[in-house]
Design a protein around this motif. Sequence first.
Motif, PDB file in Angstrom:
ATOM      1  N   ARG A   1      -2.075  -4.703  -8.856  1.00 19.85           N
ATOM      2  CA  ARG A   1      -1.945  -3.429  -8.157  1.00 19.85           C
ATOM      3  C   ARG A   1      -3.018  -2.455  -8.639  1.00 19.85           C
ATOM      4  N   MET A   2      -3.832  -1.960  -7.731  1.00 18.37           N
ATOM      5  CA  MET A   2      -4.900  -1.023  -8.073  1.00 18.37           C
ATOM      6  C   MET A   2      -4.423   0.393  -7.741  1.00 18.37           C
ATOM      7  N   LYS A   3      -4.343   1.233  -8.744  1.00 19.94           N
ATOM      8  CA  LYS A   3      -3.848   2.592  -8.581  1.00 19.94           C
ATOM      9  C   LYS A   3      -4.996   3.596  -8.640  1.00 19.94           C
ATOM     10  N   GLN A   4      -4.716   4.788  -8.132  1.00 24.22           N
ATOM     11  CA  GLN A   4      -5.648   5.920  -8.173  1.00 24.22           C
ATOM     12  C   GLN A   4      -6.987   5.574  -7.521  1.00 24.22           C
ATOM     13  N   LEU A   5      -6.911   4.930  -6.365  1.00 19.65           N
ATOM     14  CA  LEU A   5      -8.101   4.678  -5.557  1.00 19.65           C
ATOM     15  C   LEU A   5      -8.282   5.871  -4.618  1.00 19.65           C
TER      16      LEU A   5
ATOM     17  N   VAL B   1      -4.643   6.231  -3.206  1.00 24.99           N
ATOM     18  CA  VAL B   1      -3.741   5.188  -2.740  1.00 24.99           C
ATOM     19  C   VAL B   1      -3.550   4.178  -3.865  1.00 24.99           C
ATOM     20  N   SER B   2      -2.426   3.480  -3.806  1.00 26.69           N
ATOM     21  CA  SER B   2      -2.154   2.350  -4.684  1.00 26.69           C
ATOM     22  C   SER B   2      -2.096   1.119  -3.792  1.00 26.69           C
TER      23      SER B   2
ATOM     24  N   LEU C   1       0.845  -1.190   0.000  1.00 23.34           N
ATOM     25  CA  LEU C   1       0.000   0.000   0.000  1.00 23.34           C
ATOM     26  C   LEU C   1       0.880   1.239   0.000  1.00 23.34           C
ATOM     27  N   SER C   2       0.636   2.136  -0.930  1.00 23.60           N
ATOM     28  CA  SER C   2       1.353   3.414  -0.961  1.00 23.60           C
ATOM     29  C   SER C   2       0.343   4.548  -1.055  1.00 23.60           C
TER      30      SER C   2
END
Length: 294
Positions: A138-142, A130-131, A121-122
């Motif tokens: 990897r799910m980005k731009q949440l 968050v990513s 998690l970043s």
Amino acid sequence: MKLTVQVKLLPTPLQAAALEATLHACNQAATWVSSVAFEKDTKRNFALREHTYTTVKDRWGLGAQAAQHVIKKTCDAYTTLKANLKAGNLGKPSSKRYRRATEKPIAFRPEGAQPYDDRMLSWQYTQRTVSIWTLSGRMKQLAFTAAPEHLARLALCRRGESDLLYRDGMWFLIATCEVPEAEPNVDVTEFLGVDLGIVNIATTSDGQIMAGRRLNRGRLRERTLREKLQKKNTPSAKRRLKKRRRKEARRARDINHKIAKHVVAEAERTGRGIALEDLTGIRARVRLRKPQRA
């Protein structure tokens, strides 16, 4: 000082489906790991990892970090259970509650919280996204949101793990923050006494009374409404009951928090310490007191 900050995630339907599948897989894996730990009587992290790590990765498709967190979460659950048993929080060994907790493995709810570390998690604080790792990759731009003061604390003080949580149809991240503590004033000579109660939540030695009338009225109103909805037992009544879950607890927590902040601010303003009543001895005497025989 460690504090937690709760941020609300704003996933799209596709992102929500990926989060749900990930959370369910992690908790299913944790339930299986718990059964292995119970069967083999192995509750330590590294020892349990030898029996479960490869299977968890292959069977549920979890990554290396996720699999390790699943195993660690299971060990932590058994550590907590052991502490509760030792403290007597589940009654005596002969009680039904004690036996129910010890005679079968711990099971995890499908929506139970799952820990994430910085490898999974970043945070992008300026973009408020968050990513996050999921089974789908990897799910980005949440996107996420929170109160302004929580966002500031998150950007400045976040350290360590965060927990992914699904509650009441909403997604949350519970982040751990390391907040620097102010230097304690060790030269105080006077104290602000605080007496805790039920009718009056807190009464200070300055004569300030923080009454609990508002809280008690809210509890009575919620209890009356809950009884009416339970008697109706219709689908709409059940929906309203579910919607109002934990509302009373949130109100009580908010009122108690405001009272505590007021007492601390008053003590800081006047340069005094805070002295709380100690009921430990009184409670012990009440427990030890035996009924007198006629």
